[in-house]
Design an enzyme around this catalytic site. Structure first.
Site, PDB file in Angstrom:
ATOM      1  N   ASP A  67       0.819  -1.219   0.000  1.00 43.02           N
ATOM      2  CA  ASP A  67       0.000   0.000   0.000  1.00 43.02           C
ATOM      3  C   ASP A  67       0.850   1.265   0.000  1.00 43.02           C
ATOM      4  O   ASP A  67       2.069   1.220   0.189  1.00 43.02           O
ATOM      5  CB  ASP A  67      -0.964  -0.010   1.202  1.00 43.02           C
ATOM      6  N   ASN A 136      -7.418  -2.525  14.547  1.00 41.17           N
ATOM      7  CA  ASN A 136      -8.810  -2.811  14.187  1.00 41.17           C
ATOM      8  C   ASN A 136      -8.927  -4.027  13.266  1.00 41.17           C
ATOM      9  O   ASN A 136      -9.972  -4.265  12.689  1.00 41.17           O
ATOM     10  CB  ASN A 136      -9.440  -1.584  13.502  1.00 41.17           C
ATOM     11  N   HIS A 138      -7.188  -4.563  10.440  1.00 42.67           N
ATOM     12  CA  HIS A 138      -6.946  -4.365   9.001  1.00 42.67           C
ATOM     13  C   HIS A 138      -5.647  -5.046   8.574  1.00 42.67           C
ATOM     14  O   HIS A 138      -4.726  -5.229   9.371  1.00 42.67           O
ATOM     15  CB  HIS A 138      -6.981  -2.886   8.607  1.00 42.67           C
ATOM     16  N   GLU A 143      -9.648  -1.909   5.325  1.00 39.36           N
ATOM     17  CA  GLU A 143     -10.264  -1.510   6.586  1.00 39.36           C
ATOM     18  C   GLU A 143     -11.556  -2.294   6.843  1.00 39.36           C
ATOM     19  O   GLU A 143     -12.157  -2.844   5.920  1.00 39.36           O
ATOM     20  CB  GLU A 143     -10.585  -0.003   6.530  1.00 39.36           C
TER      21      GLU A 143
END
Ligand code: GLP
Length: 241
Positions: A67, A136, A138, A143
């Site tokens: 990314d 979280n 990811h 996400e």
């Protein structure tokens, strides 16, 4: 999913680096899927040591990164282009022409994303994909959401991700709100996935990834569908698993 309990961060980094080093020695033209974030830095340090001290040769390796922040130039101090050069590429003998990271400055997002997926396909997928995990759940910048996102795409970063990554920037306001991330299809096309996790802040996500349902609200849970995942985690990250 194989859980490998590590005594601490250094042990995790050494163990993960050993697997990657073995892959490169057995297949010098390996395709490595690489990750950013603080977690893999120790693994890169260990690989650099193996390059310097034991002639681990990256000259025929191709790398594909997960990314990049949208809007950051490769020269920006917090871009993932910069991160990879400073933490890894500048210290090994990989050919920079064989390294790939999404273009955070693209004016044609759809084209850039489609080409990134084509690149992974044309390379035959990654031999090894290195992953961290967000608090979280990811992976890359996939996400939590209503569904699993297969393709490389432009993503709005989660509030939790922006807060977690603010430590790398001068202030939270400077954290980019969007990123271009490899989608889950390319990640899952890797022959072997190594996921690294260190510290108590990852414990809840790791527990859900391992024991919870496969749920797009916890993107890493999709790794349960992959036949060959090794999770290298320290005691704190494994505390709830
Ligand atoms: C970033 C990256 C992820 C990384 C995660 C965790 O947002 N896009 O690839 O796994 O955050 O980062 P860290 O290892 O610093 O906790």
């Amino acid at each position: 999913m194989q859980l490998i309990s590590c005594t601490d961060y250094a042990d995790m980094s050494r163990k993960a680096a050993r697997v990657i080093a073995a892959q490169v020695r057995l297949k010098p033209q390996s395709v490595l899927g690489l990750a950013t974030g603080s977690t893999p830095v120790g693994t890169y340090k260990e690989l650099i040591r193996l390059h310097r001290e034991q002639e681990l040769d990256f000259s025929r390796v191709t790398s594909v990164n997960l990314d990049e922040y949208y809007g950051l130039s490769p020269e920006h101090g917090q871009s993932y282009h910069h991160f990879m050069r400073v933490n890894f590429f500048n210290h090994i003998n990989i050919s920079l022409g064989n390294t790939h990271i999404p273009d955070g400055l693209t004016k044609d997002v759809a084209k850039t994303c489609a080409e990134y997926d084509q690149l992974v396909t044309s390379l035959g997928g990654m031999d090894i994909q290195l992953l961290g995990i967000g608090n979280n759940g990811h992976i890359a910048f996939n996400e939590p959401g209503a569904f699993f996102y297969a393709q490389t795409h432009l993503v709005d970063l989660d509030e939790k991700t922006i807060k977690a990554n603010a430590r790398f920037f001068e202030s939270e306001a400077e954290v980019p709100r969007q990123a271009i991330t490899m989608g889950l299809r390319s990640i899952l096309s890797a022959k072997l996935i190594l996921l690294l996790a260190s510290g108590a802040s990852k414990a809840a996500a790791i527990a859900k990834m391992v024991k919870g349902p496969v749920d797009p609200q916890l993107p890493a849970s999709i790794l349960q569908l992959h036949p060959n995942v090794m999770v290298f985690a320290d005691q704190e990250a494994l505390a709830l698993a």
